[in-house]
Structures are given as structure tokens and as C-alpha cells.
Design a protein around this motif. Structure first.
Motif, PDB file in Angstrom:
ATOM      1  N   ALA A 108     -27.939  17.802   8.767  1.00  0.00           N
ATOM      2  CA  ALA A 108     -27.729  18.377   7.465  1.00  0.00           C
ATOM      3  C   ALA A 108     -26.867  19.734   7.711  1.00  0.00           C
ATOM      4  O   ALA A 108     -26.265  19.955   6.898  1.00  0.00           O
ATOM      5  CB  ALA A 108     -29.348  19.030   7.152  1.00  0.00           C
ATOM      6  N   VAL A 109     -26.787  20.208   8.750  1.00  0.00           N
ATOM      7  CA  VAL A 109     -25.656  21.319   9.137  1.00  0.00           C
ATOM      8  C   VAL A 109     -24.340  20.552   9.027  1.00  0.00           C
ATOM      9  O   VAL A 109     -23.435  20.863   8.514  1.00  0.00           O
ATOM     10  CB  VAL A 109     -25.933  22.101  10.418  1.00  0.00           C
ATOM     11  N   HIS A 110     -24.274  19.432   9.535  1.00  0.00           N
ATOM     12  CA  HIS A 110     -22.738  18.688   9.760  1.00  0.00           C
ATOM     13  C   HIS A 110     -22.618  18.560   8.239  1.00  0.00           C
ATOM     14  O   HIS A 110     -21.224  18.350   7.985  1.00  0.00           O
ATOM     15  CB  HIS A 110     -23.183  17.328  10.467  1.00  0.00           C
ATOM     16  N   GLU A 111     -23.527  18.025   7.390  1.00  0.00           N
ATOM     17  CA  GLU A 111     -23.016  17.753   6.059  1.00  0.00           C
ATOM     18  C   GLU A 111     -23.207  18.911   5.050  1.00  0.00           C
ATOM     19  O   GLU A 111     -23.108  18.652   3.984  1.00  0.00           O
ATOM     20  CB  GLU A 111     -24.196  16.651   5.514  1.00  0.00           C
ATOM     21  N   ASN A 112     -23.257  20.108   5.632  1.00  0.00           N
ATOM     22  CA  ASN A 112     -23.225  21.410   4.923  1.00  0.00           C
ATOM     23  C   ASN A 112     -24.603  21.399   3.811  1.00  0.00           C
ATOM     24  O   ASN A 112     -24.204  21.728   2.813  1.00  0.00           O
ATOM     25  CB  ASN A 112     -21.937  21.693   4.131  1.00  0.00           C
ATOM     26  N   MET A 113     -25.586  20.931   4.351  1.00  0.00           N
ATOM     27  CA  MET A 113     -26.686  20.810   3.506  1.00  0.00           C
ATOM     28  C   MET A 113     -28.048  21.376   3.926  1.00  0.00           C
ATOM     29  O   MET A 113     -29.101  21.002   3.783  1.00  0.00           O
ATOM     30  CB  MET A 113     -26.915  19.466   2.920  1.00  0.00           C
ATOM     31  N   LEU A 114     -27.879  22.193   4.936  1.00  0.00           N
ATOM     32  CA  LEU A 114     -29.050  22.732   5.627  1.00  0.00           C
ATOM     33  C   LEU A 114     -30.236  23.249   4.856  1.00  0.00           C
ATOM     34  O   LEU A 114     -31.300  23.069   4.862  1.00  0.00           O
ATOM     35  CB  LEU A 114     -28.855  23.713   6.775  1.00  0.00           C
ATOM     36  N   GLN A 115     -29.636  24.007   3.758  1.00  0.00           N
ATOM     37  CA  GLN A 115     -30.381  24.643   2.677  1.00  0.00           C
ATOM     38  C   GLN A 115     -31.207  23.647   1.924  1.00  0.00           C
ATOM     39  O   GLN A 115     -32.344  24.145   1.374  1.00  0.00           O
ATOM     40  CB  GLN A 115     -29.663  25.450   1.671  1.00  0.00           C
ATOM     41  N   GLY A 129     -35.212  -9.385  -1.611  1.00  0.00           N
ATOM     42  CA  GLY A 129     -36.418  -9.343  -0.359  1.00  0.00           C
ATOM     43  C   GLY A 129     -36.467  -8.231   0.266  1.00  0.00           C
ATOM     44  O   GLY A 129     -36.388  -7.091  -0.112  1.00  0.00           O
ATOM     45  N   ARG A 130     -37.198  -8.427   1.494  1.00  0.00           N
ATOM     46  CA  ARG A 130     -37.236  -7.201   2.554  1.00  0.00           C
ATOM     47  C   ARG A 130     -35.787  -6.724   2.953  1.00  0.00           C
ATOM     48  O   ARG A 130     -34.912  -7.243   3.291  1.00  0.00           O
ATOM     49  CB  ARG A 130     -37.877  -7.650   3.702  1.00  0.00           C
ATOM     50  N   SER A 131     -36.173  -5.137   2.982  1.00  0.00           N
ATOM     51  CA  SER A 131     -34.771  -4.535   3.171  1.00  0.00           C
ATOM     52  C   SER A 131     -35.138  -3.365   3.984  1.00  0.00           C
ATOM     53  O   SER A 131     -36.362  -2.774   4.154  1.00  0.00           O
ATOM     54  CB  SER A 131     -34.050  -3.704   2.007  1.00  0.00           C
ATOM     55  N   VAL A 132     -34.079  -2.859   4.771  1.00  0.00           N
ATOM     56  CA  VAL A 132     -34.316  -1.516   5.635  1.00  0.00           C
ATOM     57  C   VAL A 132     -33.238  -0.589   5.051  1.00  0.00           C
ATOM     58  O   VAL A 132     -32.115  -0.967   4.556  1.00  0.00           O
ATOM     59  CB  VAL A 132     -34.251  -1.697   7.066  1.00  0.00           C
ATOM     60  N   PHE A 133     -33.721   0.645   4.839  1.00  0.00           N
ATOM     61  CA  PHE A 133     -33.185   1.791   4.601  1.00  0.00           C
ATOM     62  C   PHE A 133     -32.960   2.605   5.510  1.00  0.00           C
ATOM     63  O   PHE A 133     -33.813   3.326   6.208  1.00  0.00           O
ATOM     64  CB  PHE A 133     -33.597   2.572   3.278  1.00  0.00           C
ATOM     65  N   LEU A 134     -31.594   2.742   6.029  1.00  0.00           N
ATOM     66  CA  LEU A 134     -31.121   3.933   6.995  1.00  0.00           C
ATOM     67  C   LEU A 134     -31.138   5.120   6.465  1.00  0.00           C
ATOM     68  O   LEU A 134     -30.128   5.568   5.976  1.00  0.00           O
ATOM     69  CB  LEU A 134     -29.884   3.228   7.631  1.00  0.00           C
ATOM     70  N   GLU A 135     -32.047   6.151   6.765  1.00  0.00           N
ATOM     71  CA  GLU A 135     -32.017   7.425   6.293  1.00  0.00           C
ATOM     72  C   GLU A 135     -30.756   8.460   6.939  1.00  0.00           C
ATOM     73  O   GLU A 135     -30.084   8.971   6.425  1.00  0.00           O
ATOM     74  CB  GLU A 135     -33.333   8.000   6.292  1.00  0.00           C
ATOM     75  N   ASP A 136     -30.955   8.303   8.300  1.00  0.00           N
ATOM     76  CA  ASP A 136     -30.179   8.955   9.190  1.00  0.00           C
ATOM     77  C   ASP A 136     -29.620   8.346  10.145  1.00  0.00           C
ATOM     78  O   ASP A 136     -30.574   7.689  10.940  1.00  0.00           O
ATOM     79  CB  ASP A 136     -30.931  10.472   9.721  1.00  0.00           C
ATOM     80  N   LEU A 137     -28.403   8.411  10.729  1.00  0.00           N
ATOM     81  CA  LEU A 137     -28.024   8.103  11.806  1.00  0.00           C
ATOM     82  C   LEU A 137     -26.834   9.499  12.221  1.00  0.00           C
ATOM     83  O   LEU A 137     -26.114   9.665  11.649  1.00  0.00           O
ATOM     84  CB  LEU A 137     -26.814   6.978  11.538  1.00  0.00           C
ATOM     85  N   TYR A 138     -27.197   9.853  13.433  1.00  0.00           N
ATOM     86  CA  TYR A 138     -26.762  11.034  13.904  1.00  0.00           C
ATOM     87  C   TYR A 138     -26.385  10.751  15.439  1.00  0.00           C
ATOM     88  O   TYR A 138     -27.401  10.585  16.106  1.00  0.00           O
ATOM     89  CB  TYR A 138     -27.415  12.105  13.586  1.00  0.00           C
ATOM     90  N   VAL A 139     -25.220  11.355  16.018  1.00  0.00           N
ATOM     91  CA  VAL A 139     -25.274  11.520  17.390  1.00  0.00           C
ATOM     92  C   VAL A 139     -24.578  13.015  17.463  1.00  0.00           C
ATOM     93  O   VAL A 139     -23.471  13.335  16.774  1.00  0.00           O
ATOM     94  CB  VAL A 139     -24.019  10.487  17.876  1.00  0.00           C
TER      95      VAL A 139
END
Length: 171
Positions: A24-31, A85-95
């Protein structure tokens, strides 16, 4: 660099929550992070989890800390598309920034794809901010297609063919 990817456990919750906040900090959206740690733990590591997560960890020789430390995460959940049909949603990927460029992100993404294939999912969806050109290029290189754009976010997806291809690259 040596790293391992595994499913997150309740013992990892604090590290996972910390990485979510770093993203969230990386995306400037911590608030916009209003979810408490207790709610996060309940929702991901409680009786009926609403999401699953993978963590990437590196051995102590690659860090200043003792033991293996968690340096990346993939947080995802399952959805359903009435047309596909079935799907997966990747909410966060972070390193963590100091561990980028070591194939950890690719390993996490490939492992989510492998899990999705095991769960008979036919696609993976995720969002990327308009400003994050590097990440959009990373996903495009894996075959991701933009399916919509709204409020400075690109919704992208990997179709069944690219999902299977990516799953075969899992570490």
C-alpha cells in the motif's frame, strides 16, 4: 538467490499483514488500509478463510536477520465467472524492493497459477495501477491481457492457456 515458496500459516500472519501494508505504501495508498490486524488474521487464517496466501522466504545468509525471513507474498481468492467457470483473483503480489530481480515475483505468480490449475480454474484476474508500468510489463510478459481500465487501474487476466503455461514454470 535461494528462496522457497510455501503456503502461509497463521504464524506468518504478522509478516503477511506487514507486506500488504508495504505494498500500500509502494502504491501511495496506505491511507486506504482500514482493515485491522485482527480482522486480517480472522479473514485469512481463521475458521473459514476468505483468502489464501503464499509467502516467499530467503535463508539468513541473504539477510541481516537470523533464520529464514519472509520477503514476498501472493494473496488470492477464488471467484466464479458464469461465462468461463472457476477463476482465481490475485489481490496482492509483492516482493520487498531489495529482493526484486531475483525471480521471486515470478515464482510466486507461477505458484498461484499452479494452485489455480489444481483447483480447476480457467483464468486468473488481477488489477495493476496505471502508474506501475514495470509491473504491467511483468504481467504482459506472462501473457496477461488488459480486459478493462477504470479509475487508474488496469484489470488484467491470464486465460487458460497462459495460466497452464505459467503453472508449468512453478518452482
Amino acid at each position: 538467490m535461494n528462496f522457497a515458496i510455501r503456503r502461509a500459516t497463521k504464524a506468518d500472519c504478522k509478516a503477511v499483514y506487514t507486506l500488504v501494508k508495504e505494498l500500500a505504501v509502494h502504491e501511495n495508498m496506505l491511507q486506504q488500509v482500514t482493515l485491522s490486524y485482527e480482522e486480517f488474521e480472522r479473514d485469512g487464517f481463521g475458521q473459514n478463510p476468505w483468502f489464501e496466501s503464499l509467502v516467499a522466504e530467503v535463508p539468513e545468509e541473504n539477510t541481516s536477520k537470523e533464520g529464514c525471513i519472509i520477503v514476498g507474498l501472493a494473496l488470492y481468492f477464488y471467484t466464479y465467472c458464469t461465462w468461463k467457470g472457476r477463476s482465481v483473483f490475485l489481490e496482492d503480489l509483492y516482493v520487498m524492493p531489495e529482493f526484486r530481480g531475483c525471480a521471486i515475483g515470478k515464482g510466486l505468480l507461477s505458484t498461484v497459477a499452479k494452485v489455480a490449475i489444481e483447483q480447476q480454474c480457467v483464468q486468473m484476474k488481477f488489477n495493476v495501477t496505471d502508474q506501475d508500468i514495470r509491473t504491467r510489463a511483468f504481467y504482459a510478459a506472462k501473457g496477461a491481457q488488459v480486459c478493462s481500465f477504470m479509475d487508474n487501474w488496469h484489470t488484467q487476466h491470464l486465460d487458460a492457456k497462459n495460466l497452464r503455461k505459467l503453472a508449468n514454470e512453478a518452482p
